[in-house]
Design an enzyme around this catalytic site. Structure first.
Site, mmCIF file in Angstrom:
data_model
loop_
_atom_site.group_PDB
_atom_site.id
_atom_site.type_symbol
_atom_site.label_atom_id
_atom_site.label_comp_id
_atom_site.label_asym_id
_atom_site.label_seq_id
_atom_site.Cartn_x
_atom_site.Cartn_y
_atom_site.Cartn_z
ATOM 1 N N SER A 130 -11.308 -6.906 6.675
ATOM 2 C CA SER A 130 -12.360 -6.278 5.918
ATOM 3 C C SER A 130 -12.807 -7.312 4.895
ATOM 4 O O SER A 130 -11.973 -7.960 4.271
ATOM 5 C CB SER A 130 -11.792 -5.039 5.236
ATOM 6 O OG SER A 130 -12.831 -4.194 4.869
ATOM 7 N N ARG B 218 0.838 -1.196 0.000
ATOM 8 C CA ARG B 218 0.000 0.000 0.000
ATOM 9 C C ARG B 218 0.871 1.243 0.000
ATOM 10 O O ARG B 218 1.593 1.492 0.971
ATOM 11 C CB ARG B 218 -0.898 0.026 1.259
ATOM 12 C CG ARG B 218 -1.792 -1.187 1.429
ATOM 13 C CD ARG B 218 -3.084 -1.101 0.660
ATOM 14 N NE ARG B 218 -3.728 -2.409 0.554
ATOM 15 C CZ ARG B 218 -4.631 -2.906 1.410
ATOM 16 N NH1 ARG B 218 -5.023 -2.179 2.429
ATOM 17 N NH2 ARG B 218 -5.159 -4.100 1.215
ATOM 18 N N ARG C 253 -1.240 -6.839 12.514
ATOM 19 C CA ARG C 253 -2.259 -6.278 13.421
ATOM 20 C C ARG C 253 -2.801 -7.338 14.363
ATOM 21 O O ARG C 253 -3.034 -7.067 15.540
ATOM 22 C CB ARG C 253 -3.416 -5.694 12.601
ATOM 23 C CG ARG C 253 -3.066 -4.375 11.960
ATOM 24 C CD ARG C 253 -4.331 -3.671 11.502
ATOM 25 N NE ARG C 253 -3.988 -2.502 10.696
ATOM 26 C CZ ARG C 253 -4.877 -1.708 10.124
ATOM 27 N NH1 ARG C 253 -6.174 -1.958 10.248
ATOM 28 N NH2 ARG C 253 -4.490 -0.676 9.421
ATOM 29 N N GLU D 120 -9.626 -2.535 13.609
ATOM 30 C CA GLU D 120 -10.000 -3.377 12.489
ATOM 31 C C GLU D 120 -8.845 -4.307 12.114
ATOM 32 O O GLU D 120 -7.714 -3.873 11.959
ATOM 33 C CB GLU D 120 -10.345 -2.475 11.293
ATOM 34 C CG GLU D 120 -10.830 -3.202 10.071
ATOM 35 C CD GLU D 120 -9.899 -3.032 8.899
ATOM 36 O OE1 GLU D 120 -9.566 -1.894 8.563
ATOM 37 O OE2 GLU D 120 -9.486 -4.067 8.334
ATOM 38 N N GLU E 251 0.502 4.175 0.726
ATOM 39 C CA GLU E 251 -0.159 5.232 1.482
ATOM 40 C C GLU E 251 0.862 5.968 2.323
ATOM 41 O O GLU E 251 1.627 5.341 3.048
ATOM 42 C CB GLU E 251 -1.168 4.618 2.460
ATOM 43 C CG GLU E 251 -2.543 4.401 1.897
ATOM 44 C CD GLU E 251 -3.429 3.761 2.965
ATOM 45 O OE1 GLU E 251 -3.972 4.500 3.793
ATOM 46 O OE2 GLU E 251 -3.568 2.525 2.963
ATOM 47 N N ARG F 191 -0.492 1.884 13.087
ATOM 48 C CA ARG F 191 -1.024 0.634 12.546
ATOM 49 C C ARG F 191 -0.948 0.508 11.032
ATOM 50 O O ARG F 191 -1.518 -0.416 10.466
ATOM 51 C CB ARG F 191 -2.467 0.448 13.009
ATOM 52 C CG ARG F 191 -3.416 1.532 12.525
ATOM 53 C CD ARG F 191 -4.824 1.184 12.987
ATOM 54 N NE ARG F 191 -5.803 2.002 12.311
ATOM 55 C CZ ARG F 191 -7.095 1.782 12.352
ATOM 56 N NH1 ARG F 191 -7.561 0.753 13.033
ATOM 57 N NH2 ARG F 191 -7.935 2.554 11.715
ATOM 58 N N HIS F 192 -0.262 1.424 10.366
ATOM 59 C CA HIS F 192 -0.115 1.319 8.917
ATOM 60 C C HIS F 192 1.307 0.958 8.521
ATOM 61 O O HIS F 192 2.259 1.532 9.038
ATOM 62 C CB HIS F 192 -0.502 2.639 8.245
ATOM 63 C CG HIS F 192 -1.977 2.870 8.212
ATOM 64 N ND1 HIS F 192 -2.639 3.516 9.217
ATOM 65 C CD2 HIS F 192 -2.924 2.495 7.303
ATOM 66 C CE1 HIS F 192 -3.942 3.561 8.936
ATOM 67 N NE2 HIS F 192 -4.143 2.943 7.785
#
Lengths: 468, 468
Positions: free
Chosen positions: A394, A240, A442, A391, A242, A248-249
């Site tokens: 998903s 990712r 996670r 989370e 991002e 948590r990323h």
């Protein structure tokens, strides 16, 4: 230097096996010098092997000269040594070692691999609970120092426990799914088109063209379902791009992915996934109690609680709980991270569980391929799963009808040309199916009650870190 | 379209369970229409579910109208249908189906997912042995058509068997290693520096900088050894930007990787790896006999043979065998692909094994981090493993001494700055260790006697193929 010159008969005994059963035996041990302390004509060493350690004594006498004591006292910490010694019962338990009932009276000592004299971090500092560090003004090690010197940081009992437990999560995940009749698949990471519109995707130079790194194995899992594998899983890296710098990323993490055809209702799949998580939690609590306790020593936390069967809440119920707690949210708003956390607390209070499913998300906040709820067009057949209010998964029923999929893509303003291959996969008969993706780091973090995903990624990648 | 509207009680029976034990029962089945053939007032369908199929009969009578027969006859092949019918014993075995003793007398039929009328390839063509195709002038399907339409090609009994067996290889690999006390690790794929000099590496745009895709997890496996995990393995993608268009090269493949600390001799590790391979071969022959036979029907081949313990030849012995067979090679030349193949034949003739280890490669043909042989400076402590004359694993004792590693890197003309992090990993005490990496697709291909690695990669990547 051991260069495989010979194959001696010598048996090396494990440190954890040095118990009173071995008293008075002469043994060879290979271990690291954890500490050494000279005291007159004696030198006390603590020898460490993984999470076990034992006291060793080099004393001037029949087997050791003054030079040898001096030599032993001067071996740099973290060096690896081969030691021959007699196992001796001690009168007073050695509280600072895992092998409390014996010590090793050293007769010979060889350095197998010498460590540099200055270590970038001290192992004892690296396992010190933060509270203790603060109260007693003693050193702890910050995260960047740990990560910059990961080879040393991973030697601590805490790190050893974290990553042994993580290996266990993967094992339990696969064990459970293989018992349920799933097939493991391998999906490509280099892909020709950015599947979900092109945001947050890394570009790769692929010979004379560009390619991309897969943001999830989802398309490939779905193709396997359309190819009649019925139940598939995979474990692999997910990328990712991002620029998120949060606890948590990560830009690269390990996805535990599931996809499954169902008969009539996507809850068949959702329940299989939830049960898989429960089997993982149970397995960890049964098989990794030592590791859990080791981590708890440094990072105290409540034991992880879960219900069987897993609690399922609908999104509208969660909204009601949040509103009752004073949160203002529209029916079709997504959950913010603080609201997720708050919801986790409310659920824990009300249902006494750290794990639950949130079902029936608003259609508006889910990707185009999510199946709308047939009874309420504003809802969707989709779900997230949470651990300690964060989370970890998903998932959704995916649209398996090419016509509806096309409509939904157009509704989202997606270029049909770019997802043609995806839509085509469903043109030759596609079973209804659902699935989901779980973030391994996670799960490890939240099960152990840790606070940063970098603690549960061996070599984490984020916008600012690409090394080691 | 099944949109999870309801959760009916209806039980769907598996096609493989339609046997005479179920005779005269009314059952529901969900399956694909493999073929349909109308004949007067009747329509014969073959219903397929994974590798199993059954004949179904729709006949005008109490339960079916003329319209229904016509409807059934017109359902496009590969559509998914729900069928209610009575299981009836047949007098003559149905040779063309796996369920030979019964047929289904259809009472109701619903299309769950309709396939497009024209299929890009026919499943019957896709499983036809090439020899049969040539002799009888019947169609077979070429590789690009298969790969372009992988969702359909993967539905064939051959593909189903190949990838179920591949899932088994991963499972057996891990099962064996976990039983041997190994820990599974996850290593990053995005790396900051091209570790082995920068050739054949894919570049990734990483925010404002460049990064690279890992050509192997080796550095990270070795760091875990230096961090006291002692025995580690990982399964994950490996990337090679080689413009090689051969039957056995992919730009992305799945690596089964092992690294292990040893006591005195790298043969301790080499033997563990070889035993792991033997456990995989045994497990496949025990648990996947049906799959092996299914693949053999389309691609006939001799059963895979291996010895216990595994045959170990030294490189100089192999050279002698090749020279005896007329090959001219220098002592420090690497094996060419044809010579590897030839050697495989010679070894098979002499020792009757399809699997063997070639030990003690010339130092000159191995990477800089390979430990030189202490007895012969032109040799190294390194080995390859071969299946049916093709390399599936490359491994070695790695240099664990930072000084020797530096010397060898300089000898190879490698920029020390670029591998500083690598060398630093060994500066704080490093145990002697060895390991190796196995190519999953090659193992699957060679175990089954297939001839192209694209047959054993679900979604292969090569310089010319990035889709689907």
């Amino acid at each position: 230097m051991i260069q495989s010159q010979e194959k001696p008969d010598r048996v090396l005994v494990r440190v954890r096996d040095l118990t009173i059963q071995k008293a008075d035996e002469v043994v060879w041990v290979r271990a690291r010098v954890h500490t050494s302390r000279a005291k007159g004509k004696q030198c006390f060493l603590v020898l460490r092997q993984q999470q076990f350690n034992v006291q060793a004594l080099v004393a001037v006498g029949d087997h050791a000269s003054k030079q040898m004591v001096k030599f032993a006292a001067n071996i740099n910490k973290e060096s690896i040594v081969d030691v021959e010694g007699v196992v001796r019962k001690v009168n007073q338990k050695i509280g600072s070692c895992t092998q409390q009932d014996v010590e090793l009276h050293v007769q010979k000592i060889y350095v197998i691999s010498l460590a540099e004299p200055r270590l970038p971090l001290q192992l004892d500092d690296a396992v010190r609970p933060e509270a203790e560090g603060e109260e007693e003004g003693r050193a702890t090690v910050n995260q960047d120092t740990r990560l910059d010197n990961r080879v040393i940081d991973l030697r601590t009992s805490t790190s050893q426990a974290v990553f042994r437990l993580q290996s266990g999560i993967c094992h339990l995940f696969r064990e459970t799914l293989i018992n349920k009749g799933f097939v493991e698949i391998q999906t490509p990471k280099i892909i020709s088109a950015a599947s979900e519109g092109g945001a947050n995707v890394f570009t790769v130079s692929y010979f004379k063209n560009n390619a991309y790194l897969a943001q999830s194995p989802q398309l490939y899992k779905q193709m396997c379902i359309c190819a009649d594998f019925e139940k598939v899983f995979c474990i692999g890296p997910v990328f990712r791009a991002e620029d998120s710098n949060t606890h948590r990323h990560l830009t690269e993490f390990v996805g535990l992915d599931i996809e499954m055809a169902f008969n009539y209702h996507y809850h068949e799949v959702m329940e299989e996934i939830a049960d898989t998580m429960v089997q993982i939690f149970k397995g960890l609590q049964e098989r990794f109690q030592t590791e859990i306790q080791t981590v708890n020593k440094q990072f105290p936390c409540e034991p992880f609680k879960f219900l069987e069967p897993t609690l399922r809440l609908e999104y509208c119920e969660a909204l009601a709980m949040l509103r009752e707690a004073g949160v203002e949210m529209g029916d079709e708003d997504d959950l913010s991270t603080p609201n997720e956390k708050l919801l986790g607390h409310l659920v824990k209070e009300k249902y006494d569980t750290d794990f639950y499913i949130l079902d029936k998300y608003p259609l508006a906040v889910r990707p185009f391929y999510t199946m709308p709820d047939p009874r309420n067009p504003k809802q969707s057949n989709s779900y997230d799963m949470f651990m300690r209010g964060e989370e970890i998964l998903s998932g959704a029923q995916r649209i398996h009808d090419p016509q509806l999929l096309t409509e939904r893509a157009l509704h989202h303003g997606i270029d049909l040309e770019k997802i043609k291959a995806y839509i085509d996969s469903f043109c030759f008969g596609a079973p209804p199916h659902a699935g989901g993706g779980i973030g391994l780091e996670r799960v490890t973090m939240l099960f152990l009650g840790l606070h940063n995903v970098r603690q549960t990624s061996m070599f984490p990648r984020d916008p600012k870190r690409l090394t080691p």
